[in-house]
Design a protein around this motif. Sequence first.
Motif, PDB file in Angstrom:
ATOM      1  N   ASN A  41      70.758  14.329  45.616  1.00 43.52           N
ATOM      2  CA  ASN A  41      70.654  14.693  47.034  1.00 43.52           C
ATOM      3  C   ASN A  41      69.227  14.994  47.483  1.00 43.52           C
ATOM      4  OD1 ASN A  41      70.314  17.269  45.969  1.00 43.52           O
ATOM      5  ND2 ASN A  41      71.912  18.219  47.205  1.00 43.52           N
ATOM      6  N   TRP A  42      68.260  14.362  46.838  1.00 44.24           N
ATOM      7  CA  TRP A  42      66.870  14.436  47.302  1.00 44.24           C
ATOM      8  C   TRP A  42      66.738  13.702  48.647  1.00 44.24           C
ATOM      9  CZ3 TRP A  42      63.124  10.096  46.529  1.00 44.24           C
ATOM     10  CH2 TRP A  42      61.821  10.438  46.945  1.00 44.24           C
ATOM     11  N   LEU A  43      65.966  14.273  49.574  1.00 43.35           N
ATOM     12  CA  LEU A  43      65.667  13.685  50.885  1.00 43.35           C
ATOM     13  C   LEU A  43      66.877  13.536  51.799  1.00 43.35           C
ATOM     14  CD1 LEU A  43      63.032  10.846  50.215  1.00 43.35           C
ATOM     15  CD2 LEU A  43      62.645  13.105  51.195  1.00 43.35           C
ATOM     16  N   THR A  44      68.029  14.087  51.412  1.00 43.16           N
ATOM     17  CA  THR A  44      69.198  13.941  52.292  1.00 43.16           C
ATOM     18  C   THR A  44      69.791  15.306  52.634  1.00 43.16           C
ATOM     19  OG1 THR A  44      70.531  13.472  50.309  1.00 43.16           O
ATOM     20  CG2 THR A  44      69.787  11.585  51.614  1.00 43.16           C
ATOM     21  N   HIS A  45      70.421  15.964  51.670  1.00 42.60           N
ATOM     22  CA  HIS A  45      71.094  17.229  51.953  1.00 42.60           C
ATOM     23  C   HIS A  45      70.098  18.290  52.410  1.00 42.60           C
ATOM     24  CE1 HIS A  45      74.777  16.347  49.164  1.00 42.60           C
ATOM     25  NE2 HIS A  45      74.507  15.350  49.989  1.00 42.60           N
ATOM     26  N   GLY A  46      70.454  18.959  53.475  1.00 41.43           N
ATOM     27  CA  GLY A  46      69.628  20.042  53.979  1.00 41.43           C
ATOM     28  C   GLY A  46      68.456  19.583  54.822  1.00 41.43           C
ATOM     29  N   SER A  47      68.301  18.251  54.967  1.00 39.49           N
ATOM     30  CA  SER A  47      67.167  17.767  55.764  1.00 39.49           C
ATOM     31  C   SER A  47      67.559  16.558  56.602  1.00 39.49           C
ATOM     32  CB  SER A  47      65.971  17.435  54.864  1.00 39.49           C
ATOM     33  OG  SER A  47      66.324  16.516  53.861  1.00 39.49           O
ATOM     34  N   GLN A  48      67.816  15.416  55.973  1.00 34.90           N
ATOM     35  CA  GLN A  48      68.050  14.187  56.741  1.00 34.90           C
ATOM     36  C   GLN A  48      69.436  14.102  57.363  1.00 34.90           C
ATOM     37  OE1 GLN A  48      67.222  10.759  54.309  1.00 34.90           O
ATOM     38  NE2 GLN A  48      65.055  10.771  54.795  1.00 34.90           N
ATOM     39  N   VAL A  49      70.457  14.639  56.686  1.00 32.94           N
ATOM     40  CA  VAL A  49      71.820  14.493  57.193  1.00 32.94           C
ATOM     41  C   VAL A  49      72.445  15.860  57.424  1.00 32.94           C
ATOM     42  CG1 VAL A  49      72.123  12.290  56.014  1.00 32.94           C
ATOM     43  CG2 VAL A  49      72.872  14.375  54.893  1.00 32.94           C
ATOM     44  N   GLU A  50      73.379  15.902  58.353  1.00 36.77           N
ATOM     45  CA  GLU A  50      74.080  17.148  58.661  1.00 36.77           C
ATOM     46  C   GLU A  50      74.971  17.548  57.484  1.00 36.77           C
ATOM     47  OE1 GLU A  50      73.474  18.957  61.299  1.00 36.77           O
ATOM     48  OE2 GLU A  50      72.039  17.455  62.020  1.00 36.77           O
ATOM     49  N   ASN A  51      75.245  18.844  57.383  1.00 33.97           N
ATOM     50  CA  ASN A  51      75.999  19.353  56.243  1.00 33.97           C
ATOM     51  C   ASN A  51      77.389  18.748  56.112  1.00 33.97           C
ATOM     52  OD1 ASN A  51      73.752  20.904  55.869  1.00 33.97           O
ATOM     53  ND2 ASN A  51      74.764  22.890  56.093  1.00 33.97           N
ATOM     54  N   ASP A  52      78.059  18.490  57.248  1.00 31.83           N
ATOM     55  CA  ASP A  52      79.404  17.923  57.155  1.00 31.83           C
ATOM     56  C   ASP A  52      79.365  16.494  56.618  1.00 31.83           C
ATOM     57  OD1 ASP A  52      78.174  17.006  59.475  1.00 31.83           O
ATOM     58  OD2 ASP A  52      80.040  16.889  60.616  1.00 31.83           O
ATOM     59  N   VAL A  53      78.336  15.741  56.988  1.00 35.00           N
ATOM     60  CA  VAL A  53      78.193  14.381  56.473  1.00 35.00           C
ATOM     61  C   VAL A  53      77.837  14.430  54.994  1.00 35.00           C
ATOM     62  CG1 VAL A  53      76.932  12.201  56.665  1.00 35.00           C
ATOM     63  CG2 VAL A  53      77.523  13.488  58.725  1.00 35.00           C
ATOM     64  N   ALA A  54      76.993  15.377  54.615  1.00 39.51           N
ATOM     65  CA  ALA A  54      76.644  15.546  53.196  1.00 39.51           C
ATOM     66  C   ALA A  54      77.897  15.830  52.376  1.00 39.51           C
ATOM     67  CB  ALA A  54      75.635  16.674  53.036  1.00 39.51           C
ATOM     68  N   ALA A  55      78.761  16.684  52.900  1.00 44.33           N
ATOM     69  CA  ALA A  55      80.011  16.999  52.194  1.00 44.33           C
ATOM     70  C   ALA A  55      80.887  15.759  52.077  1.00 44.33           C
ATOM     71  CB  ALA A  55      80.755  18.113  52.928  1.00 44.33           C
TER      72      ALA A  55
END
Length: 336
Positions: free
Chosen positions: A20-34
């Motif tokens: 989850n480098w460069l995505t979770h917590g920055s590029q994408v919203e938390n619900d999409v990350a989940a």
Amino acid sequence: MEFRYLGNSGLKISSITYGNWLTHGSQVENDVAAQCVRAALDAGITTFDTADVYANGKAETVLGEALKGERRESLEIFTKVYWPTGPAGHNDVGLSRKHIAESINASLKRLQTDYVDLYQAHRFDTETPLEETMQAFARVIRQGKALYIGVSEWTAEQIRAGHALATELGIQLISSQPQYSMLWRVIEDEVVPTSRELGVSQIVWSPIAQGVLTGKYKPGQAPPAGSRATDEKGGADMIKRFMNDDVLTRVQALEPIAAELDLTMAQLAVAWVLSNDNVAAALVGASRPEQVHENVKASGVSLDASVLAKIDEALGDVVVRDAGMTTRTSPQKRPA
């Protein structure tokens, strides 16, 4: 899903590992990350890789929330330590005993777990004695907070020295996490042979070269809107070394090779790194769940010698092979 042993250990991990480098917590919203994590689990991925520095801890938090409720024993959770975290004070960086002891506790809290399966040195710390670092890792393992240790972007010489100290201390250094792709092969001449000798596996990041090997970036054309090459939060900076017409033209020549195998170009790229017998897993990220479903199709794909030769011919001299790049792209002193 194919599972492979990690180094000279009894630990098996999914050959496609979710990072989850460069995505979770920055590029994408938390619900999409989940949703992406759920897609990974549904696809048979059991191994998840993160780091304390990703979005300054937020990536670990998001992953911990997304995995909450899953059977912990059925997962392999990896994280890392080295880069500045928190308020980035003078001891909030590096591989000192202090920083490792404090960082593992913070990571476990964010990940909502009692232990991680693999704790990795995110870079080599030139300002801390290697003996201190390995003793600190040994303490973490003896406390039950990590099961194994690994490194990321260490040279062959550094891996050998770290492995020797780990062995003396009775702990297992079983993995290396370098950048590796069809376009970036700097580990092949030194890191891979040394790792094979020592019983260390590669968990490779950026197997699709930050998206370049998908073929979506065309020579002479502006990058697609919303792509990593347009991301000013870090993605554009990482991908820029590949964003020239010579490289992009060569990459387009891979399309018929992938089509002949009924693979997407991304699947071909992931299958290519997994064809190296020293690679235990390819790290793949995602900003959409469907990307996960596509990438996992590379697991178990076999590329014969003729296909590998066609790939080499298509890419020609744009491939970076210089083993010295590991040193030149790593910090020579702790970042402020």
